[in-house]
Scaffold this active site. Structure first.
Site, PDB file in Angstrom:
ATOM      1  N   ASP A  83     -48.807 -50.727  71.289  1.00 34.90           N
ATOM      2  CA  ASP A  83     -50.662 -50.896  70.824  1.00 34.90           C
ATOM      3  C   ASP A  83     -50.783 -52.367  71.178  1.00 34.90           C
ATOM      4  O   ASP A  83     -52.171 -52.663  70.761  1.00 34.90           O
ATOM      5  CB  ASP A  83     -50.636 -50.012  69.889  1.00 34.90           C
ATOM      6  CG  ASP A  83     -50.107 -49.025  69.864  1.00 34.90           C
ATOM      7  OD1 ASP A  83     -50.205 -48.353  71.027  1.00 34.90           O
ATOM      8  OD2 ASP A  83     -50.286 -48.754  68.841  1.00 34.90           O
ATOM      9  N   GLU A 123     -55.496 -40.918  76.548  1.00 39.15           N
ATOM     10  CA  GLU A 123     -56.014 -41.401  74.951  1.00 39.15           C
ATOM     11  C   GLU A 123     -55.666 -42.953  75.577  1.00 39.15           C
ATOM     12  O   GLU A 123     -55.717 -43.797  76.025  1.00 39.15           O
ATOM     13  CB  GLU A 123     -55.182 -42.065  73.728  1.00 39.15           C
ATOM     14  CG  GLU A 123     -53.467 -42.190  74.513  1.00 39.15           C
ATOM     15  CD  GLU A 123     -52.208 -41.668  73.136  1.00 39.15           C
ATOM     16  OE1 GLU A 123     -52.805 -41.717  72.234  1.00 39.15           O
ATOM     17  OE2 GLU A 123     -51.204 -41.483  73.714  1.00 39.15           O
TER      18      GLU A 123
END
Length: 316
Positions: free
Chosen positions: A32, A208
């Site tokens: 991430d 997402e």
């Protein structure tokens, strides 16, 4: 002989350049990525995968910070924020992004909320603040900025994942986030309060991990799409939309069903960060951050990302 050797290395580097290898972090499993440019330095905020090799779920206790001034050599600043820094939170240091405003650094995180009088639980968004890009950070509110109870368009408990924050030319700040649907809201100038209602929409194939930025008057919304995930994007003339779907820019990554975009301009080049699972013993829950170039066409559309991993030379 040693002097001759070092001189030879210097000459070789000047002529041919020193190049990074993907993944850019090899001693830990990271995910991430959220890059930020500040004072001519790139700061990279990442999640930290600590799951065992045979694990069937994520184990992410904290967030790490790295920095570079050449996109080759990365300095580790260690663990700069943990789930334990949020007393209202339970576990899971999910995707996060840090941004600077007025000399302070605001780090927006997605994390599991305890079931208590303020929330029934599920993923929430918190914000930490510091006077330096590497901290020390502290919980800016002492409570969640957004709880799962505040968003009801999706019925699952993890639809408030992956915050990304953007400050427009008029200094208005925006927070985007979501899983299953993309959500956004304005932020007040203090960066720790919403300024108005939460809006939701569903970009084509959106899953997402939104990343929002502006280039030459055009807004870009880049995100993880489908599952297993690819990276796709939309553009808009106004940040409120309508968002026009532009297509796929990154194919599936190696050995991971998820990926996560992060985009910056630095020293005249545009860089695209993401994660895969290519390190030895890596996989879905043991991921690795990588970076490659991002190129635009003359009309502002994004060219397909060329993934250079598994030891292939990536960035110069």
């Amino acid at each position: 002989m040693k002097i001759r050797f070092f001189l030879a290395v210097i000459v070789f580097s000047i002529i041919y350049g020193v190049k990074a290898q993907n993944p850019i972090i090899k001693n830990l499993f990271t995910a991430d990525p959220a890059p930020m440019v500040y004072n001519n330095t790139v700061y990279l905020y990442v999640g930290h995968d600590t799951a065992a090799v045979d694990a069937k779920t994520y184990q992410m206790p904290d967030w790490l910070v790295y920095s570079t001034t050449d996109m080759v050599h990365w300095k580790s600043h260690g663990s700069c924020l943990s789930t334990k820094d949020f007393k209202w939170a339970s576990y899971a240091a999910n995707a996060a992004q840090c941004i600077e405003r007025n000399g302070k650094f605001y780090w927006y995180v997605s994390i599991i909320h305890k079931a208590d009088e303020n929330s029934k639980g599920g993923v929430a968004i918190g914000v930490a603040v510091a006077d330096s890009p590497t901290g020390p950070f502290k919980d800016a509110l002492g409570k969640a900025l957004i709880t799962n109870d505040m968003t009801t368009d999706m019925k699952h408990a993890w639809d408030d994942l992956d915050p990304t924050v953007f400050i427009d030319d008029n200094r208005q700040a925006y927070l985007f986030w979501g899983n299953g649907s993309c959500k956004w809201a304005k932020l007040k100038e203090n960066m720790i309060e919403l300024d108005g209602s939460i809006h939701t929409f569903k970009p084509q194939n959106f899953t997402e991990a939104p990343w929002v930025y502006k280039r030459k008057g055009l807004y870009y919304l880049v995100y993880a799409a489908n599952f297993p995930e690819t990276i796709e994007y939309c553009t808009a003339e106004k940040i409120e939309g309508p968002w026009i779907y532009r297509g796929l820019i990154q194919d599936r990554v190696s050995n991971s069903t998820t990926t996560h975009p992060g985009i910056i301009d630095y020293k005249g080049k545009t860089y695209f960060f993401y994660h895969n699972g290519v390190l030895p013993t890596g996989g879905n829950y043991r991921r690795s951050v990588c970076v490659d170039y991002l190129h635009y066409n003359a009309d502002g559309t994004i060219q397909k990302i060329i993934q250079t991993t598994d030891g292939v030379k990536a960035v110069k």
